[in-house]
Design a protein around this motif. Structure first.
Motif, short mmCIF file in Angstrom:
data_model
loop_
_atom_site.label_atom_id
_atom_site.label_comp_id
_atom_site.label_asym_id
_atom_site.label_seq_id
_atom_site.Cartn_x
_atom_site.Cartn_y
_atom_site.Cartn_z
N THR A 12 5.80 19.33 9.32
CA THR A 12 4.67 18.41 9.36
C THR A 12 4.85 17.36 10.45
OG1 THR A 12 4.33 18.70 7.02
CG2 THR A 12 3.30 16.79 7.99
N GLY A 13 6.07 16.97 10.69
CA GLY A 13 6.33 15.96 11.71
C GLY A 13 5.97 16.41 13.10
N MET A 14 5.84 17.69 13.29
CA MET A 14 5.53 18.22 14.61
C MET A 14 4.07 18.66 14.74
SD MET A 14 8.40 17.60 15.78
CE MET A 14 8.17 18.21 17.42
N PRO A 43 2.55 12.48 12.25
CA PRO A 43 3.29 11.85 11.16
C PRO A 43 4.65 11.25 11.53
CG PRO A 43 2.32 13.90 10.42
CD PRO A 43 2.11 13.83 11.90
N ALA A 44 5.42 11.89 12.38
CA ALA A 44 6.75 11.34 12.70
C ALA A 44 6.61 10.01 13.44
CB ALA A 44 7.55 12.35 13.52
N ALA A 45 5.85 10.00 14.51
CA ALA A 45 5.62 8.75 15.24
C ALA A 45 4.80 7.79 14.40
CB ALA A 45 4.92 9.04 16.57
N GLY A 46 3.91 8.34 13.57
CA GLY A 46 3.08 7.51 12.71
C GLY A 46 3.90 6.73 11.70
N ALA A 47 4.91 7.37 11.11
CA ALA A 47 5.78 6.68 10.15
C ALA A 47 6.46 5.50 10.84
CB ALA A 47 6.81 7.64 9.58
N ALA A 48 6.99 5.72 12.03
CA ALA A 48 7.65 4.64 12.76
C ALA A 48 6.66 3.52 13.08
CB ALA A 48 8.27 5.19 14.04
N SER A 98 1.02 -2.47 2.53
CA SER A 98 0.17 -1.34 2.89
C SER A 98 0.79 -0.50 4.00
CB SER A 98 -1.21 -1.85 3.33
OG SER A 98 -2.00 -0.80 3.82
N TYR A 99 1.22 -1.16 5.06
CA TYR A 99 1.81 -0.43 6.18
C TYR A 99 3.17 0.17 5.81
CZ TYR A 99 -1.90 -1.91 9.26
OH TYR A 99 -3.14 -2.09 9.84
N CYS A 100 3.96 -0.55 5.02
CA CYS A 100 5.26 -0.03 4.58
C CYS A 100 5.07 1.20 3.71
CB CYS A 100 6.03 -1.11 3.84
SG CYS A 100 7.69 -0.59 3.34
N LEU A 101 4.18 1.12 2.73
CA LEU A 101 3.94 2.27 1.86
C LEU A 101 3.37 3.45 2.63
CD1 LEU A 101 2.56 0.45 -1.31
CD2 LEU A 101 4.82 1.52 -1.01
N GLY A 102 2.47 3.18 3.59
CA GLY A 102 1.95 4.26 4.42
C GLY A 102 3.03 4.93 5.24
N GLY A 103 3.91 4.13 5.84
CA GLY A 103 5.01 4.67 6.62
C GLY A 103 5.97 5.47 5.75
N LEU A 104 6.28 4.95 4.57
CA LEU A 104 7.18 5.67 3.66
C LEU A 104 6.54 6.96 3.15
CD1 LEU A 104 8.73 2.70 1.64
CD2 LEU A 104 9.81 4.05 3.47
N TRP A 105 5.23 6.93 2.90
CA TRP A 105 4.53 8.14 2.47
C TRP A 105 4.62 9.22 3.56
CZ3 TRP A 105 -0.09 10.28 4.48
CH2 TRP A 105 -0.57 11.38 3.76
N LEU A 106 4.37 8.83 4.83
CA LEU A 106 4.49 9.79 5.92
C LEU A 106 5.92 10.30 6.06
CD1 LEU A 106 2.20 8.29 8.72
CD2 LEU A 106 1.80 10.34 7.34
N LEU A 107 6.87 9.40 5.94
CA LEU A 107 8.28 9.79 6.03
C LEU A 107 8.64 10.76 4.91
CD1 LEU A 107 10.90 9.40 7.59
CD2 LEU A 107 11.37 7.43 6.15
N GLY A 108 8.17 10.49 3.71
CA GLY A 108 8.41 11.41 2.58
C GLY A 108 7.78 12.77 2.82
N MET A 109 6.58 12.78 3.39
CA MET A 109 5.90 14.04 3.70
C MET A 109 6.72 14.84 4.72
SD MET A 109 1.97 14.67 4.97
CE MET A 109 2.11 13.57 6.34
N ILE A 110 7.27 14.16 5.72
CA ILE A 110 8.08 14.84 6.74
C ILE A 110 9.38 15.38 6.12
CG2 ILE A 110 9.42 14.47 8.85
CD1 ILE A 110 7.23 12.35 9.57
#
Length: 193
Positions: A187-189, A109-114, A169-181
């Motif tokens: 979760t980021g690890m 998730p951390a690298a995924g958000a980026a 789509s990609y922005c919302l996905g990245g923000l969703w992962l960032l919010g989860m972290i």
């Protein structure tokens, strides 16, 4: 498993849309249907890979960048527009890289958000460049615009489709992962559940 079937149906519909004679705007809708709609749906329905098996999200983002921008170079675009097999290869590459990127982002998730946020930027930029061009960029698309549109208007609409659907789509996905972290720092690890 119904979700997986729906995801693959979206991918098939997107591919058929590419051959529906809807000009540049239909072409972009087909590509965005594959990379920005079907790919995350397919990735979400697949078993989560381990961190190593998923690969590096930024690596997949770079691969997708090269492939997406490469297929939009006028010379390669001309080949795809003239040969159905090449157009199918293009669509398959977009879908495969999209699924790989989204699976990797979910696993890391951390690298995924980026990676997803970076992909959002390049999708938005390419869409803007296509949409803001002052002349048609693709000869075959210009000869066969979407019904009711001239070639430049069709291309501009195609660029808008790319930057809105792909970028969002990609922005919302990245923000969703960032919010989860941010809600669950551990979760980021770890592999996302």
């Amino acid at each position: 498993m119904a979700g997986r079937g729906i995801a693959w149906a979206v991918a098939l519909f997107a591919t058929l849309l590419a051959f529906a004679g809807l000009g540049m705007s239909g072409h972009m809708a087909a590509h965005m249907g594959a990379v920005a709609v079907a790919a995350p749906m397919i990735a979400a329905t697949m078993p989560r890979p381990g961190r190593v098996a998923a690969g590096a999200p930024l690596g997949w983002a770079m691969a997708e960048f090269v492939v997406v921008w490469g297929w939009h170079a006028p010379a390669l675009r001309m080949v795809a527009d003239m040969q159905v097999a090449v157009a199918l290869l293009e669509q398959a590459m977009f879908l495969a890289l999209g699924v790989a990127l989204w699976r990797s982002a979910l696993a890391r998730p951390a690298a995924g958000a980026a990676a997803l946020l970076l992909t959002s930027m390049h999708m938005t930029l390419l869409g803007a460049l296509i949409g803001l061009a002052d002349r048609p960029l693709y000869a075959m698309m210009a000869m066969h615009p979407a019904p009711g549109l001239d070639a430049l208007t069709d291309q501009q609409l195609g660029g808008v489709v790319m930057l809105l659907i792909g970028g969002a789509s990609y922005c919302l996905g990245g923000l969703w992962l960032l919010g989860m972290i941010l809600r669950h720092p551990e979760t980021g690890m770890k592999v996302a559940a």
